[in-house]
Design a protein around this motif. Structure first.
Motif, PDB file in Angstrom:
ATOM      1  N   SER A 213      40.847  43.235  36.164  1.00  0.00           N
ATOM      2  CA  SER A 213      40.600  43.032  37.042  1.00  0.00           C
ATOM      3  C   SER A 213      41.882  41.795  37.816  1.00  0.00           C
ATOM      4  CB  SER A 213      39.079  42.309  37.964  1.00  0.00           C
ATOM      5  OG  SER A 213      39.063  40.495  36.435  1.00  0.00           O
ATOM      6  N   ALA A 214      41.570  41.208  38.828  1.00  0.00           N
ATOM      7  CA  ALA A 214      42.273  40.584  39.183  1.00  0.00           C
ATOM      8  C   ALA A 214      41.900  38.725  39.586  1.00  0.00           C
ATOM      9  CB  ALA A 214      43.168  40.521  40.747  1.00  0.00           C
ATOM     10  N   GLN A 215      42.455  37.822  38.880  1.00  0.00           N
ATOM     11  CA  GLN A 215      42.343  36.954  38.868  1.00  0.00           C
ATOM     12  C   GLN A 215      42.175  36.109  40.263  1.00  0.00           C
ATOM     13  OE1 GLN A 215      42.247  34.627  36.190  1.00  0.00           O
ATOM     14  NE2 GLN A 215      41.449  33.154  37.731  1.00  0.00           N
ATOM     15  N   GLY A 216      40.483  35.277  40.418  1.00  0.00           N
ATOM     16  CA  GLY A 216      40.469  34.892  41.240  1.00  0.00           C
ATOM     17  C   GLY A 216      40.051  35.869  42.630  1.00  0.00           C
ATOM     18  N   SER A 217      39.292  37.195  41.944  1.00  0.00           N
ATOM     19  CA  SER A 217      38.661  37.821  43.526  1.00  0.00           C
ATOM     20  C   SER A 217      37.097  38.003  42.664  1.00  0.00           C
ATOM     21  CB  SER A 217      39.411  39.498  42.520  1.00  0.00           C
ATOM     22  OG  SER A 217      39.147  40.181  41.166  1.00  0.00           O
ATOM     23  N   THR A 218      36.298  38.963  43.415  1.00  0.00           N
ATOM     24  CA  THR A 218      35.488  39.055  43.726  1.00  0.00           C
ATOM     25  C   THR A 218      34.582  39.822  42.226  1.00  0.00           C
ATOM     26  OG1 THR A 218      35.307  40.834  45.001  1.00  0.00           O
ATOM     27  CG2 THR A 218      34.328  37.933  45.719  1.00  0.00           C
ATOM     28  N   ALA A 219      35.280  40.627  41.697  1.00  0.00           N
ATOM     29  CA  ALA A 219      35.699  41.268  41.074  1.00  0.00           C
ATOM     30  C   ALA A 219      35.650  40.774  39.375  1.00  0.00           C
ATOM     31  CB  ALA A 219      36.653  42.006  40.548  1.00  0.00           C
ATOM     32  N   TYR A 220      36.898  40.010  39.609  1.00  0.00           N
ATOM     33  CA  TYR A 220      36.891  38.990  38.073  1.00  0.00           C
ATOM     34  C   TYR A 220      35.331  38.159  38.107  1.00  0.00           C
ATOM     35  CZ  TYR A 220      38.147  35.027  35.454  1.00  0.00           C
ATOM     36  OH  TYR A 220      38.374  33.705  34.197  1.00  0.00           O
ATOM     37  N   ASN A 221      35.116  37.637  38.872  1.00  0.00           N
ATOM     38  CA  ASN A 221      34.214  36.615  39.041  1.00  0.00           C
ATOM     39  C   ASN A 221      32.938  37.221  38.540  1.00  0.00           C
ATOM     40  OD1 ASN A 221      35.414  34.729  39.794  1.00  0.00           O
ATOM     41  ND2 ASN A 221      34.429  35.012  41.978  1.00  0.00           N
ATOM     42  N   LYS A 222      33.035  38.452  38.813  1.00  0.00           N
ATOM     43  CA  LYS A 222      31.156  39.452  38.627  1.00  0.00           C
ATOM     44  C   LYS A 222      31.604  39.574  37.183  1.00  0.00           C
ATOM     45  CE  LYS A 222      27.692  42.585  38.741  1.00  0.00           C
ATOM     46  NZ  LYS A 222      26.584  42.078  39.414  1.00  0.00           N
ATOM     47  N   LEU A 223      32.169  39.957  36.518  1.00  0.00           N
ATOM     48  CA  LEU A 223      33.217  40.507  34.828  1.00  0.00           C
ATOM     49  C   LEU A 223      32.344  38.853  34.092  1.00  0.00           C
ATOM     50  CD1 LEU A 223      35.892  42.431  35.246  1.00  0.00           C
ATOM     51  CD2 LEU A 223      33.720  43.276  33.556  1.00  0.00           C
TER      52      LEU A 223
END
Length: 341
Positions: A213-223
């Protein structure tokens, strides 16, 4: 300079050590060329398309003021206005008046540098030009600055850019840091994996899998919040395009990103597919510094015009040009919701 070197064109960020075998278009060397090709996959539409109410181009306001801690991501707290406040006046007072916009130049069909023409193109780029025209009367009175996913808030806070138009999801935490426009696109999170993978979705099939995932993305936060038993060495990169490279090199088993960005990645590499259902509905907004509410009001004014015209609205023209093939079925932008506060 190092940052510009890292994200120029459609090249991935950082240095990668090849491991495993290359997938898709033959790995890194062919990926840039692939970005100029038109994807031929029949991609699934966003799940919200079925609800036409979400895409009727109308404006809805509420008269109830929002409390300071009230959070409704789909609602902008700034009504549209054509007035020039302090932020707008500062932009116009520059020696050469130009709007400075933070964008992505590595997300195919959203914001990317065409390797043939060398021009920045995509859905977000079209929108940024429309905002420049609204503020300065010239769609080309604009300076683009490529920033990574994790740099978006800081670039606004330190004045590196006036606005960020970079597939930035509106959420409660970010609303404490930046001022968002009304939503201009609806999306959700989606997993990508190589065709034939045993990954079935965001579930226990991810156990011990490496997800990028990309740093700072909502995907990163979800993980981070809900790892689903994924491997401890999940990969975090500056931009979601880097995840595609990691997947091709065999350094990752899956990618978690936005459904809308997943469509672009699939067009670049037909050896990957979306798996499972889209989840965690999100909305993209144009972001400004938290105190520059007059600038947000002017962006909302630009978006009012951008939505007008039904099937011939500037929004729909840009959608058909850049996104319809990979994200079919949309009939218009999300509604414009406002809430005073």
């Amino acid at each position: 300079m190092d940052r510009l070197r890292r994200i120029r064109g459609l090249r991935p960020s950082g240095r990668f050590r090849p491991s495993g075998r290359f997938r898709g278009w033959g790995g890194v060397s062919a990926m840039v060329a692939a970005c100029v090709l038109t994807g031929t996959l029949a991609l699934l539409p966003l799940s919200s398309v079925a609800d036409g109410e979400d895409y009727a181009p109308e404006r809805i306001s509420t008269a109830v003021p929002a409390a300071a801690d009230d959070c409704e991501p789909q609602r902008s707290r700034v009504e549209p206005s054509s007035e020039d406040g302090d932020a707008i006046k500062a932009i116009k007072a520059r020696k050469v008046p130009r709007l400075i916009v933070g964008i992505d130049q590595s997300s195919y069909r959203w914001g990317y540098r065409n390797p043939l023409s060398k021009e920045l193109e995509g859905f977000d780029i079209d929108l940024a030009h429309a905002v420049a025209e609204e503020i300065l009367g010239d769609r080309n009175a604009i300076t683009f600055r490529a920033i990574t996913t994790g740099e978006r808030v800081a670039a606004l806070e330190d004045g590196t850019v006036d606005l960020v138009v970079r597939t930035m999801s509106i959420n409660c935490e970010r609303m404490k840091e930046v001022a968002f426009s009304t939503a201009y696109f609806a999306t959700g999170l989606q997993l990508l994996a190589p065709i034939g993978s045993d990954i079935t979705g965001y579930d226990d099939s991810l156990k011990k899998k490496r997800v990028c995932s990309a740093q700072g993305s909502t995907a990163y936060n979800k993980l981070q919040a809900d790892p689903q038993g994924t491997a401890s060495d999940n990969l975090t990169v500056p931009n979601q395009l880097d995840c595609l490279v990691r997947l091709q090199l065999g350094d990752a088993d899956a990618i978690l990103t936005d459904n809308s960005l997943a469509a672009g990645l699939m067009a670049q590499d037909p050896a990957i597919e979306r798996v499972g259902e889209q989840f965690q509905m999100e909305y993209y907004g144009v972001a400004a510094k938290l105190t520059n509410t007059d600038l947000t009001a002017r962006v909302n004014q630009a978006l009012e015009k951008y939505r007008e015209g039904g099937a011939n609205s500037p929004w729909m023209v840009s959608y058909r040009k850049w996104l319809a093939e990979g994200l079919p079925g949309l009939t218009g932008p999300p509604k414009a919701y406002y809430k005073a506060g």
